[in-house]
Design a protein around this motif. Structure first.
Motif, PDB file in Angstrom:
ATOM      1  N   LYS A  97     -23.924 -13.320   7.090  1.00  0.00           N
ATOM      2  CA  LYS A  97     -23.935 -11.865   7.251  1.00  0.00           C
ATOM      3  C   LYS A  97     -25.192 -11.421   7.993  1.00  0.00           C
ATOM      4  O   LYS A  97     -25.141 -10.530   8.832  1.00  0.00           O
ATOM      5  N   VAL A  98     -26.333 -12.043   7.703  1.00  0.00           N
ATOM      6  CA  VAL A  98     -27.578 -11.691   8.386  1.00  0.00           C
ATOM      7  C   VAL A  98     -27.470 -12.033   9.873  1.00  0.00           C
ATOM      8  O   VAL A  98     -27.883 -11.244  10.724  1.00  0.00           O
ATOM      9  N   LYS A  99     -26.910 -13.184  10.186  1.00  0.00           N
ATOM     10  CA  LYS A  99     -26.739 -13.549  11.594  1.00  0.00           C
ATOM     11  C   LYS A  99     -25.801 -12.580  12.298  1.00  0.00           C
ATOM     12  O   LYS A  99     -26.032 -12.198  13.438  1.00  0.00           O
ATOM     13  N   PHE A 100     -24.743 -12.166  11.614  1.00  0.00           N
ATOM     14  CA  PHE A 100     -23.784 -11.236  12.208  1.00  0.00           C
ATOM     15  C   PHE A 100     -24.410  -9.867  12.415  1.00  0.00           C
ATOM     16  O   PHE A 100     -24.254  -9.273  13.478  1.00  0.00           O
ATOM     17  N   THR A 101     -25.145  -9.377  11.437  1.00  0.00           N
ATOM     18  CA  THR A 101     -25.740  -8.043  11.557  1.00  0.00           C
ATOM     19  C   THR A 101     -26.915  -8.027  12.520  1.00  0.00           C
ATOM     20  O   THR A 101     -27.267  -6.981  13.035  1.00  0.00           O
TER      21      THR A 101
ATOM     22  N   ALA B 296     -29.915  -1.569  15.897  1.00  0.00           N
ATOM     23  CA  ALA B 296     -30.774  -1.210  14.767  1.00  0.00           C
ATOM     24  C   ALA B 296     -30.216  -0.041  13.967  1.00  0.00           C
ATOM     25  O   ALA B 296     -30.355   0.001  12.750  1.00  0.00           O
ATOM     26  N   SER B 297     -29.582   0.904  14.595  1.00  0.00           N
ATOM     27  CA  SER B 297     -29.074   2.063  13.854  1.00  0.00           C
ATOM     28  C   SER B 297     -27.956   1.664  12.894  1.00  0.00           C
ATOM     29  O   SER B 297     -27.848   2.213  11.799  1.00  0.00           O
ATOM     30  N   GLU B 298     -27.122   0.736  13.288  1.00  0.00           N
ATOM     31  CA  GLU B 298     -26.065   0.276  12.386  1.00  0.00           C
ATOM     32  C   GLU B 298     -26.660  -0.511  11.224  1.00  0.00           C
ATOM     33  O   GLU B 298     -26.175  -0.437  10.103  1.00  0.00           O
ATOM     34  N   ASN B 299     -27.732  -1.271  11.478  1.00  0.00           N
ATOM     35  CA  ASN B 299     -28.391  -2.008  10.401  1.00  0.00           C
ATOM     36  C   ASN B 299     -28.985  -1.058   9.373  1.00  0.00           C
ATOM     37  O   ASN B 299     -28.915  -1.305   8.178  1.00  0.00           O
ATOM     38  N   ASP B 300     -29.610   0.023   9.827  1.00  0.00           N
ATOM     39  CA  ASP B 300     -30.188   0.991   8.903  1.00  0.00           C
ATOM     40  C   ASP B 300     -29.115   1.620   8.041  1.00  0.00           C
ATOM     41  O   ASP B 300     -29.305   1.842   6.850  1.00  0.00           O
ATOM     42  N   LYS B 301     -27.964   1.910   8.626  1.00  0.00           N
ATOM     43  CA  LYS B 301     -26.857   2.505   7.871  1.00  0.00           C
ATOM     44  C   LYS B 301     -26.369   1.542   6.791  1.00  0.00           C
ATOM     45  O   LYS B 301     -26.127   1.935   5.658  1.00  0.00           O
TER      46      LYS B 301
END
Length: 158
Positions: free
Chosen positions: A63-67, A72-77
């Motif tokens: 999941k970390v590799k995929f994200t 960055a904005s999608e990661n913060d969400k």
């Protein structure tokens, strides 16, 4: 650091499982390969927990590799969605304390009454089901546990 925080539950599960497995292996006069032995079931559960822990670790790494491929904005969400509230932490902590009380009561009362009481309290705490359903499911679970382990597997309960 963020990755370590995400895989920590899996690593903790693996660590605790290895402790359980080591204790099952070091039991005197018991073989982990003998299904009637006292260390077979703890060793089996520890192995299942190790597999589950490894699965959690690998899923989180994937999941970390995929994200990391997302912006960055999608990661913060996603980070704000994954955080637990104080109420959820409180629910988990109280249930953990209920488990510790159950383990403590096992040394005072025999397995079946302690398990029946634990199941009743757990179902009341975790789900708002009717008292009738709660009692029926708890008694049914204890009867199934008794029949399966005492009669079929011939395991002696404390």
């Amino acid at each position: 650091m963020h990755t370590l925080k995400q895989i920590a539950p899996g690593l903790i599960m693996i660590f605790v499982s290895l402790l359980f497995l080591s204790q099952a292996i070091t039991m005197e006069k018991a073989s982990i390969f003998d299904p009637a032995g006292g260390s077979f079931l703890p060793a089996l559960i520890a192995l299942i927990m190790i597999v589950a822990g490894l699965t959690v670790v690998f899923q989180e790494i994937r999941k970390v590799k995929f994200t990391s491929n997302l912006n960055a904005s999608e990661n913060d969400k996603e980070d704000t969605e994954d955080k637990l509230t104080f109420k959820e932490y409180k629910l988990i902590l109280i249930y953990f304390l209920l488990i510790l009380i159950y383990v403590g009561v096992l040394s005072i009362v025999t397995f079946f009454p302690a398990t029946l009481l634990f199941l009743l309290l757990s179902m009341v705490y975790l789900r708002n089901v009717s008292l009738k359903v709660n009692i029926l499911v708890s008694i049914g679970s204890v009867v199934i546990i008794y029949l399966l382990f005492s009669q079929v597997f011939q395991i002696i309960f404390p």
